[in-house]
Structures are given as structure tokens and as C-alpha cells.
Design a protein around this motif. Structure first.
Motif, PDB file in Angstrom:
ATOM      1  N   GLY A  57    -115.019  -8.395   0.394  1.00 19.31           N
ATOM      2  CA  GLY A  57    -115.273  -7.683  -0.850  1.00 19.31           C
ATOM      3  C   GLY A  57    -116.458  -6.762  -0.690  1.00 19.31           C
ATOM      4  N   PRO A  58    -116.672  -5.885  -1.661  1.00 17.62           N
ATOM      5  CA  PRO A  58    -117.761  -4.912  -1.560  1.00 17.62           C
ATOM      6  C   PRO A  58    -119.120  -5.565  -1.773  1.00 17.62           C
ATOM      7  CG  PRO A  58    -116.720  -4.747  -3.710  1.00 17.62           C
ATOM      8  CD  PRO A  58    -115.907  -5.737  -2.921  1.00 17.62           C
ATOM      9  N   ASN A  59    -120.174  -4.883  -1.351  1.00 18.61           N
ATOM     10  CA  ASN A  59    -121.528  -5.337  -1.652  1.00 18.61           C
ATOM     11  C   ASN A  59    -121.706  -5.396  -3.167  1.00 18.61           C
ATOM     12  OD1 ASN A  59    -122.304  -5.520   1.044  1.00 18.61           O
ATOM     13  ND2 ASN A  59    -122.939  -3.369   1.124  1.00 18.61           N
ATOM     14  N   GLY A  60    -122.305  -6.476  -3.636  1.00 16.91           N
ATOM     15  CA  GLY A  60    -122.502  -6.649  -5.069  1.00 16.91           C
ATOM     16  C   GLY A  60    -121.295  -7.211  -5.782  1.00 16.91           C
ATOM     17  N   GLY A  61    -120.239  -7.562  -5.023  1.00 14.60           N
ATOM     18  CA  GLY A  61    -119.021  -8.062  -5.652  1.00 14.60           C
ATOM     19  C   GLY A  61    -119.027  -9.552  -5.937  1.00 14.60           C
ATOM     20  N   GLY A  62    -120.062 -10.280  -5.464  1.00 12.78           N
ATOM     21  CA  GLY A  62    -120.160 -11.707  -5.758  1.00 12.78           C
ATOM     22  C   GLY A  62    -119.977 -12.618  -4.567  1.00 12.78           C
ATOM     23  N   LYS A  63    -119.907 -12.055  -3.348  1.00 10.98           N
ATOM     24  CA  LYS A  63    -119.671 -12.893  -2.167  1.00 10.98           C
ATOM     25  C   LYS A  63    -120.815 -13.876  -1.932  1.00 10.98           C
ATOM     26  CE  LYS A  63    -119.260  -9.633   0.928  1.00 10.98           C
ATOM     27  NZ  LYS A  63    -119.681  -8.498   0.085  1.00 10.98           N
ATOM     28  N   THR A  64    -122.047 -13.388  -1.969  1.00  7.52           N
ATOM     29  CA  THR A  64    -123.195 -14.269  -1.731  1.00  7.52           C
ATOM     30  C   THR A  64    -123.312 -15.329  -2.815  1.00  7.52           C
ATOM     31  OG1 THR A  64    -124.404 -12.555  -0.528  1.00  7.52           O
ATOM     32  CG2 THR A  64    -125.696 -14.343  -1.456  1.00  7.52           C
ATOM     33  N   THR A  65    -123.049 -14.943  -4.058  1.00  4.97           N
ATOM     34  CA  THR A  65    -123.066 -15.920  -5.155  1.00  4.97           C
ATOM     35  C   THR A  65    -122.022 -16.996  -4.925  1.00  4.97           C
ATOM     36  OG1 THR A  65    -123.850 -14.241  -6.719  1.00  4.97           O
ATOM     37  CG2 THR A  65    -122.785 -16.204  -7.645  1.00  4.97           C
ATOM     38  N   LEU A  66    -120.844 -16.613  -4.437  1.00  2.00           N
ATOM     39  CA  LEU A  66    -119.794 -17.588  -4.139  1.00  2.00           C
ATOM     40  C   LEU A  66    -120.270 -18.580  -3.084  1.00  2.00           C
ATOM     41  CD1 LEU A  66    -116.781 -18.348  -4.606  1.00  2.00           C
ATOM     42  CD2 LEU A  66    -116.232 -16.834  -2.687  1.00  2.00           C
ATOM     43  N   VAL A  67    -120.925 -18.093  -2.034  1.00  2.00           N
ATOM     44  CA  VAL A  67    -121.456 -18.973  -0.995  1.00  2.00           C
ATOM     45  C   VAL A  67    -122.456 -19.960  -1.595  1.00  2.00           C
ATOM     46  CG1 VAL A  67    -122.899 -19.056   1.086  1.00  2.00           C
ATOM     47  CG2 VAL A  67    -121.080 -17.354   0.895  1.00  2.00           C
ATOM     48  N   LYS A  68    -123.363 -19.478  -2.433  1.00  2.00           N
ATOM     49  CA  LYS A  68    -124.380 -20.344  -3.026  1.00  2.00           C
ATOM     50  C   LYS A  68    -123.762 -21.394  -3.941  1.00  2.00           C
ATOM     51  CE  LYS A  68    -128.188 -17.021  -2.756  1.00  2.00           C
ATOM     52  NZ  LYS A  68    -129.170 -16.198  -3.521  1.00  2.00           N
ATOM     53  N   VAL A 114    -112.946 -10.722  -3.276  1.00  2.00           N
ATOM     54  CA  VAL A 114    -113.745 -10.997  -4.459  1.00  2.00           C
ATOM     55  C   VAL A 114    -114.491  -9.737  -4.860  1.00  2.00           C
ATOM     56  CG1 VAL A 114    -115.675 -11.901  -3.058  1.00  2.00           C
ATOM     57  CG2 VAL A 114    -115.512 -12.490  -5.479  1.00  2.00           C
ATOM     58  N   ASN A 115    -114.364  -9.397  -6.131  1.00  2.00           N
ATOM     59  CA  ASN A 115    -115.105  -8.312  -6.748  1.00  2.00           C
ATOM     60  C   ASN A 115    -115.194  -8.646  -8.233  1.00  2.00           C
ATOM     61  OD1 ASN A 115    -116.467  -5.977  -7.291  1.00  2.00           O
ATOM     62  ND2 ASN A 115    -114.748  -4.588  -6.898  1.00  2.00           N
ATOM     63  N   LEU A 146    -106.039  -5.028  -2.758  1.00  2.00           N
ATOM     64  CA  LEU A 146    -106.609  -3.727  -2.434  1.00  2.00           C
ATOM     65  C   LEU A 146    -107.093  -3.012  -3.689  1.00  2.00           C
ATOM     66  CD1 LEU A 146    -103.960  -2.674   0.219  1.00  2.00           C
ATOM     67  CD2 LEU A 146    -106.390  -3.089   0.663  1.00  2.00           C
ATOM     68  N   GLU A 147    -106.353  -3.153  -4.768  1.00  2.00           N
ATOM     69  CA  GLU A 147    -106.756  -2.540  -6.033  1.00  2.00           C
ATOM     70  C   GLU A 147    -108.043  -3.158  -6.556  1.00  2.00           C
ATOM     71  OE1 GLU A 147    -104.957  -2.319 -10.521  1.00  2.00           O
ATOM     72  OE2 GLU A 147    -103.579  -1.850  -8.859  1.00  2.00           O
ATOM     73  N   LEU A 148    -108.205  -4.466  -6.366  1.00  2.00           N
ATOM     74  CA  LEU A 148    -109.422  -5.131  -6.814  1.00  2.00           C
ATOM     75  C   LEU A 148    -110.639  -4.604  -6.073  1.00  2.00           C
ATOM     76  CD1 LEU A 148    -110.730  -7.384  -8.548  1.00  2.00           C
ATOM     77  CD2 LEU A 148    -110.297  -8.972  -6.662  1.00  2.00           C
ATOM     78  N   ILE A 149    -110.488  -4.291  -4.790  1.00  2.65           N
ATOM     79  CA  ILE A 149    -111.607  -3.795  -3.998  1.00  2.65           C
ATOM     80  C   ILE A 149    -111.876  -2.315  -4.268  1.00  2.65           C
ATOM     81  CG2 ILE A 149    -112.515  -3.438  -1.671  1.00  2.65           C
ATOM     82  CD1 ILE A 149    -110.769  -5.728  -0.710  1.00  2.65           C
ATOM     83  N   TYR A 150    -110.795  -1.507  -4.255  1.00  3.71           N
ATOM     84  CA  TYR A 150    -110.969  -0.050  -4.231  1.00  3.71           C
ATOM     85  C   TYR A 150    -110.563   0.654  -5.523  1.00  3.71           C
ATOM     86  CZ  TYR A 150    -111.337  -0.825   0.807  1.00  3.71           C
ATOM     87  OH  TYR A 150    -111.716  -1.271   2.049  1.00  3.71           O
ATOM     88  N   GLY A 151    -109.891  -0.049  -6.449  1.00  3.50           N
ATOM     89  CA  GLY A 151    -109.336   0.636  -7.605  1.00  3.50           C
ATOM     90  C   GLY A 151    -108.035   1.327  -7.233  1.00  3.50           C
ATOM     91  N   THR A 152    -107.514   2.172  -8.125  1.00  3.02           N
ATOM     92  CA  THR A 152    -106.264   2.894  -7.863  1.00  3.02           C
ATOM     93  C   THR A 152    -106.564   4.364  -7.571  1.00  3.02           C
ATOM     94  OG1 THR A 152    -105.969   3.297 -10.237  1.00  3.02           O
ATOM     95  CG2 THR A 152    -104.889   1.351  -9.296  1.00  3.02           C
ATOM     96  N   HIS A 153    -105.764   4.937  -6.668  1.00  2.00           N
ATOM     97  CA  HIS A 153    -105.943   6.334  -6.263  1.00  2.00           C
ATOM     98  C   HIS A 153    -104.580   6.960  -6.052  1.00  2.00           C
ATOM     99  CE1 HIS A 153    -110.274   5.623  -5.466  1.00  2.00           C
ATOM    100  NE2 HIS A 153    -109.841   4.421  -5.145  1.00  2.00           N
ATOM    101  N   ASP A 154    -104.421   8.221  -6.473  1.00  2.00           N
ATOM    102  CA  ASP A 154    -103.125   8.860  -6.268  1.00  2.00           C
ATOM    103  C   ASP A 154    -102.997   9.333  -4.820  1.00  2.00           C
ATOM    104  OD1 ASP A 154    -104.379  11.396  -6.019  1.00  2.00           O
ATOM    105  OD2 ASP A 154    -104.364  11.631  -8.206  1.00  2.00           O
ATOM    106  N   ALA A 155    -101.801   9.771  -4.481  1.00  5.50           N
ATOM    107  CA  ALA A 155    -101.493  10.085  -3.089  1.00  5.50           C
ATOM    108  C   ALA A 155    -102.305  11.253  -2.545  1.00  5.50           C
ATOM    109  CB  ALA A 155    -100.008  10.366  -2.939  1.00  5.50           C
TER     110      ALA A 155
END
Length: 312
Positions: free
Chosen positions: A85-96, A262-263, A279-288
Motif C-alpha cells: 500500500g502507499p505511504n500513509g495508507g496504514g501499513k505501519t499502524t497495522l503492524v503495531k 491497505v489504504n 488496484l483501485e484502492l491503491i491508485y484510484g480510477t483512471h481512464d485509458a
């Protein structure tokens, strides 16, 4: 063999069998001069079918800022899971939360079927950075010995506590598992980034844990060191459950059995594929026509998925 009947493996010195082999050399390892690496033996897991990690409806906030929302996660015995997941998405909090360092605002966290703090000795944690002063004159062997839980007090039996011969033998056996025994007497601060990470893995393994938890294991490691580290983790995953939290997508895609993203929210897939929803959770949606759409398709192909949904 069922999860509840899993037994701790005997020491290689008892069996004389079940050895891992390595056939390459690189500066991130000790040169692999020991062609036979003992297979680790770990404590059994309690209870038939008990998940190693289970989160149900977990939410967490720092003050008024919600970091995790209604997270469900189940990790079974033998899994090699990447949590990305991206930075600030909650990964470190999940570990803790898994380590019991934080308590959820709502929901439950169970590790080996119990409260995380009560089973903390059964979890081998490998942090992103070693909490060792760079100039402190500690050797590789001494760093690994720090992973052993001492049974006696500071001044037990009227003498300054030291490590027994069996402690050092166990530490050396663990260093052989990660192919670092040849560097046992070298100062820790003289090692490369990849070598330091292997020593920290040995420190986590020496107490015979049921779970290995990594927080950004490939940070500050050169590309060849990453390959060697994941070779090691792949070998260890045959004997122990591994959870790796990372934002390094390419490294995280190698040799894993399943993946979660996780985000703030969390989506888990029991296979190693990144689904369109992940992928949408990480990056959002984007057109072609968006350049990021091609990047996302490239990321999905690394994990074996055809591609993300595009917005219309």
C-alpha cells in the motif's frame, strides 16, 4: 498434517537431514561458503484451524484522523503474505496492532488465537531499521543473542548474567540458517545492508517463533541483496508463516502465496494476484488516456493480473 498437529522440527544436528542448499554468491551474503543450511524448526501452533493472525472489523484513529477502517484480515499457517500500500495508507499502524503496541478503536485483533501481547514471544519481528547505534561495538553473534529471552534476573545467583554455551550454539545454528555464520565475529556496523537484514532475520528466528513479521524488509538494500533476501524468505516459508509489509511492489511480488492491499481499507486475496478492486484502492480510477493507467497495468502484470478497471 493438520495445522493443530504440526510439530516442531528436530534440530538438524539430531537428524542429519533436511538441509537447504544455496548455489550462488554475492556481497549481500557471506559468500554461501556453507552449501548446506539447516532447515529451521519452530514451535507448533495452538489449536486445530486457528489462524495465525485474525483481524475482525478493526478500525483505528490517531486523534480524529482515521487510519484504518473496518479491516478484516485472516492469515493461515504457512502463508507467505505481502501487505502492500502507499505511504500513509496504514501499513505501519497495522503492524503495531498485530504486535499489540496499539489497541484498536473498534474490532478485535487475535494472534495465534490470543491477545497479541500475550503471545509476543512467539512473534519474530524484523523492523525496517535496526535500533542499534551505528558505532556500537557489537558483533553479529551478539546481535542474534539479543533475540533470546533471558530466564534469570539481572543479578541472578550473585553474578553478572552472561550467555551460556547452549545459547551461543543456538545463535550460531540460526546464523547458519541465514548463511551468516562465517561473519559471526564481525562487527554489525561493518556489514552491508543485505547482510544486516539477514542478521536481523536470525535475531528474530533464534527464539523459535511461530510467525515472522517484516516491516519494509528491502529498504536500504541493493537489488542483488533483495534477490538473496527473498531467496532466504522463500526457503523459510516452508517452515514458518511470514507476513511482509512493503511498498516495494516488485520485491513484494516474488515468491509470495497471497497478497493484501491497505489504504485505510484492506482487501485480501488468497492468491498472489492483484484484483481490479485492489488496484483501485491503491491508485484510484483512471481512464485509458491517463499515463498512470499504463503504469497500473504494468504493476498488475507483475502480480499476474490482466489489468485494472478504467473509468469511462
Amino acid at each position: 498434517m493438520t495445522q493443530g498437529s504440526r510439530k516442531a522440527r528436530p534440530s538438524p544436528t539430531q537428524t542429519g537431514t533436511r538441509m537447504h542448499t544455496h548455489d550462488h554468491s554475492c556481497p549481500s551474503c557471506s559468500g554461501h561458503v556453507h552449501p548446506l543450511i539447516p532447515e529451521p524448526h519452530f514451535r507448533p501452533l495452538p489449536g486445530t484451524g486457528t489462524p495465525v493472525i485474525e483481524l475482525q472489523g478493526v478500525s483505528f484513529s490517531y486523534d480524529e484522523r482515521e487510519v484504518l477502517s473496518d479491516v478484516d484480515l485472516k492469515i493461515a499457517s504457512g502463508d507467505f503474505m505481502a501487505v502492500i500500500g502507499p505511504n500513509g495508507g496504514g501499513k505501519t499502524t497495522l503492524v503495531k496492532l498485530i504486535l499489540g503496541l496499539l489497541a484498536p478503536k473498534s474490532g478485535t485483533v487475535r494472534v495465534l488465537g490470543a491477545d497479541p501481547l500475550s503471545v509476543r514471544p512467539a512473534v519474530g519481528y524484523v523492523p525496517q531499521h535496526a535500533l542499534i547505534q551505528p558505532s556500537f561495538p557489537v558483533t553479529v553473534l551478539e546481535v542474534v543473542l539479543l533475540g533470546l529471552r533471558r530466564q534469570s534476573g539481572l543479578l541472578s545467583l550473585g553474578r553478572w548474567p552472561g550467555y551460556h554455551a547452549q545459547d551461543k550454539a543456538k545463535a550460531m545454528e540460526t546464523l547458519r540458517m541465514v548463511d551468516m555464520a562465517d561473519l559471526a565475529t564481525r562487527r554489525f556496523d561493518a556489514l552491508s545492508g543485505g547482510q544486516k537484514q539477514r542478521v536481523l532475520v536470525a535475531r528474530a528466528l533464534v527464539s523459535d517463533p511461530a510467525l515472522l513479521l517484516f516491516d519494509e524488509p528491502t529498504s536500504n538494500i541493493d537489488p542483488q541483496g533483495k534477490v538473496c533476501l527473498f531467496d532466504l524468505l522463500s526457503a523459510l516459508s516452508a517452515s514458518i508463516t511470514i507476513v511482509m509489509v512493503s511498498h516495494d511492489l516488485i520485491s513484494a511480488s516474488t515468491r509470495i502465496s497471497n497478497v493484501a492491499v491497505v489504504n485505510r481499507k484492506l482487501i485480501q486475496n488468497r492468491s498472489r494476484e492483484l484484483t481490479p478492486a485492489m488496484l483501485e484502492l491503491i491508485y484510484g480510477t483512471h481512464d485509458a488516456s491517463c499515463p498512470l493507467d499504463e503504469y497500473i497495468k504494468g504493476v498488475s502484470s507483475i502480480f499476474g493480473q490482466a489489468g485494472p478497471r478504467s473509468s469511462v
